[in-house]
Structure formats: structure tokens, C-alpha cells
Write a protein that holds these residues in place. Structure first.
Motif, mmCIF file in Angstrom:
data_model
loop_
_atom_site.group_PDB
_atom_site.id
_atom_site.type_symbol
_atom_site.label_atom_id
_atom_site.label_comp_id
_atom_site.label_asym_id
_atom_site.label_seq_id
_atom_site.Cartn_x
_atom_site.Cartn_y
_atom_site.Cartn_z
ATOM 1 N N LYS A 39 -5.496 0.890 -0.639
ATOM 2 C CA LYS A 39 -5.224 0.119 0.287
ATOM 3 C C LYS A 39 -4.738 -1.201 0.016
ATOM 4 C CE LYS A 39 -10.551 1.325 0.895
ATOM 5 N NZ LYS A 39 -11.470 1.346 1.080
ATOM 6 N N LYS A 51 1.258 -1.057 -0.336
ATOM 7 C CA LYS A 51 -0.064 -0.158 0.383
ATOM 8 C C LYS A 51 1.248 1.282 0.067
ATOM 9 C CE LYS A 51 -2.568 1.536 4.096
ATOM 10 N NZ LYS A 51 -1.940 3.219 4.067
ATOM 11 N N ALA A 87 -4.855 -5.344 7.174
ATOM 12 C CA ALA A 87 -4.599 -4.118 7.460
ATOM 13 C C ALA A 87 -3.041 -4.313 8.184
ATOM 14 C CB ALA A 87 -5.817 -3.331 8.669
#
Length: 232
Positions: free
Chosen positions: A151, A48, A219
Motif C-alpha cells: 500500500k 507503492k 492513494a
């Protein structure tokens, strides 16, 4: 009348295989090369764009190599001597030896190597040290790359220069691979780290590059995690 209809049906059925053969010549549908020339699953990372929009955060799995053994059944053929009773011309009976080849199953122990994901490291790579392509061979400019990596996304990251080595994936595999998958060329040495500090980013699922991702990409932890991670 019925005979005429039957004759027309027979001619039509006989013509179908011929037409199909003309539409699809022998072996014309086969790919010209395999996907492994481009897709190296060990190079799958999660990437990302950093908060400064000038760097990429790359979560890279580290693999360890392990030797394992397995027992497999193997069919071998061996010769056996047998005897049979034969009758001579004068009516006498005697034993005659002869050979036969028979199959037999034996067990064989084999050694083989496996690579297992051990941990994940996080790398910060300057954006100007990265070039990007798609599996289809289409180049990706910097602005488009920033948008697509806003993302975390699974990518193929390698130090191999696509402009020299990169060959697009054959369209034959387009139905099972995502042809717009990002292939990153990272300048030499930037994908390797002397201090491989484990972080909380899980290893991407393998095989990556699925037609439809089963789960969302992991994430990334905050940037502070890089500074506070212990050295190993």
C-alpha cells in the motif's frame, strides 16, 4: 530517636544527586550526530509496488523556490553625548559633557528563500534499480520491501548510495522518528523526469516521518493516468 531519623533522611537526600550523576555522566546522553545527515525532508515521497510486482510507483513532490522579505527588529547600541552639572572645588557650578551607551531598536529588512510544493509527478522505477534500508541502518530485502509497499507508504527516496553515504539515525532521535522508515536508494537519473506531468496524488504532508502518521498515505491513480496526463 527523632534526631536519628532526621539524620538518615538528610544523608539519603544528599546521596540522590550523587547517584544520579553517576548513572548519567556529563553529556553522555547527547547524540553523536544530527538527524539531518540522513533525513532530508525534500526527499520524502509516497511509494507503492506496481501491479506487476516488478516496479515501484513513486509520487514525488516538485518544489519551487521563492524569495521573500521580512522585517525584523534588531537591538543596537549607540553612543550619546549628555551633560551634567558638576560642582568645582571653589564652589562654582559648570556643565560637563560625558558619553553614555544606550540600546536602541531598529528595523531591518531581510531576504530569505523558501521552497514550496508546486505539484506532484509520478515515476515508475524498476524494482531491480532500487535498494532499501531503514533509518536504523537495517537493510531491507526485496521480498520484505514488496510486502511493506503493498500500500502507499511515505518513504525517503534519494539517488545517494546508502552503502557509501548512509549513516543510521542516532538512537537519541528514536523516540520522535520512526526508525523503521524506509530509505530508498534509486539508481542515478531515475528520480528525475523530463516530462513532469502533474497527477492527482497530493503532496505528502511535511514534516514526514512522524512518530504516528496523522493521516493515511494518499492513494495512487490508475496506471492509465500516466499515459493520459498532459505534458508540461
Amino acid at each position: 530517636m527523632d534526631r536519628v531519623i532526621l539524620s538518615v533522611l538528610i544523608v539519603t537526600l544528599l546521596a540522590v544527586p550523587v547517584s544520579a550523576q553517576n548513572l548519567v555522566p556529563s553529556n553522555a546522553w547527547l547524540p553523536t550526530r544530527g538527524p539531518d545527515e540522513v533525513v532530508e525532508f525534500e526527499s520524502v515521497c509516497v511509494a507503492k509496488v506496481g501491479q506487476d510486482n516488478k516496479s515501484l510507483l513513486v509520487a514525488k513532490p516538485i518544489y519551487r523556490q521563492e524569495t521573500r522579505t521580512r522585517t525584523v527588529n534588531k537591538t543596537v547600541y549607540q553612543t550619546e553625548m549628555r551633560t551634567r552639572r558638576v560642582k568645582g572645588e571653589n564652589g562654582s557650578v559648570s556643565d560637563e559633557a560625558y558619553e553614555v551607551t544606550v540600546p536602541a531598536t531598529v528595523q531591518e529588512t531581510q531576504s530569505y528563500l523558501v521552497k514550496l510544493p508546486e505539484k506532484t509527478v509520478k515515476l515508475v522505477i524498476p524494482l531491480d534499480k532500487v535498494r532499501a534500508w531503514e533509518l536504523s541502518g537495517k537493510p531491507i530485502d526485496s521480498d520484505t520491501l514488496l510486502k511493506r509497499l503493498a500500500k502507499p507508504v511515505h518513504v525517503l527516496a534519494s539517488e545517494k548510495d546508502p552503502s557509501i553515504n548512509f549513516v543510521p539515525v542516532d538512537p537519541y532521535f528514536g523516540s520522535i522518528l520512526k526508525m523503521d522508515t524506509i530509505v530508498l536508494h534509486v539508481f542515478h537519473g531515475l528520480l528525475r523526469s523530463d516530462e513532469e506531468a502533474p497527477v492527482s496524488v497530493p503532496v505528502p504532508a511535511v514534516p514526514a516521518v512522524p512518530a504516528v502518521p496523522a493521516t493515511a498515505p494518499p492513494a495512487f491513480p490508475p496506471a492509465a493516468a500516466i499515459r493520459t496526463a498532459p505534458k508540461v
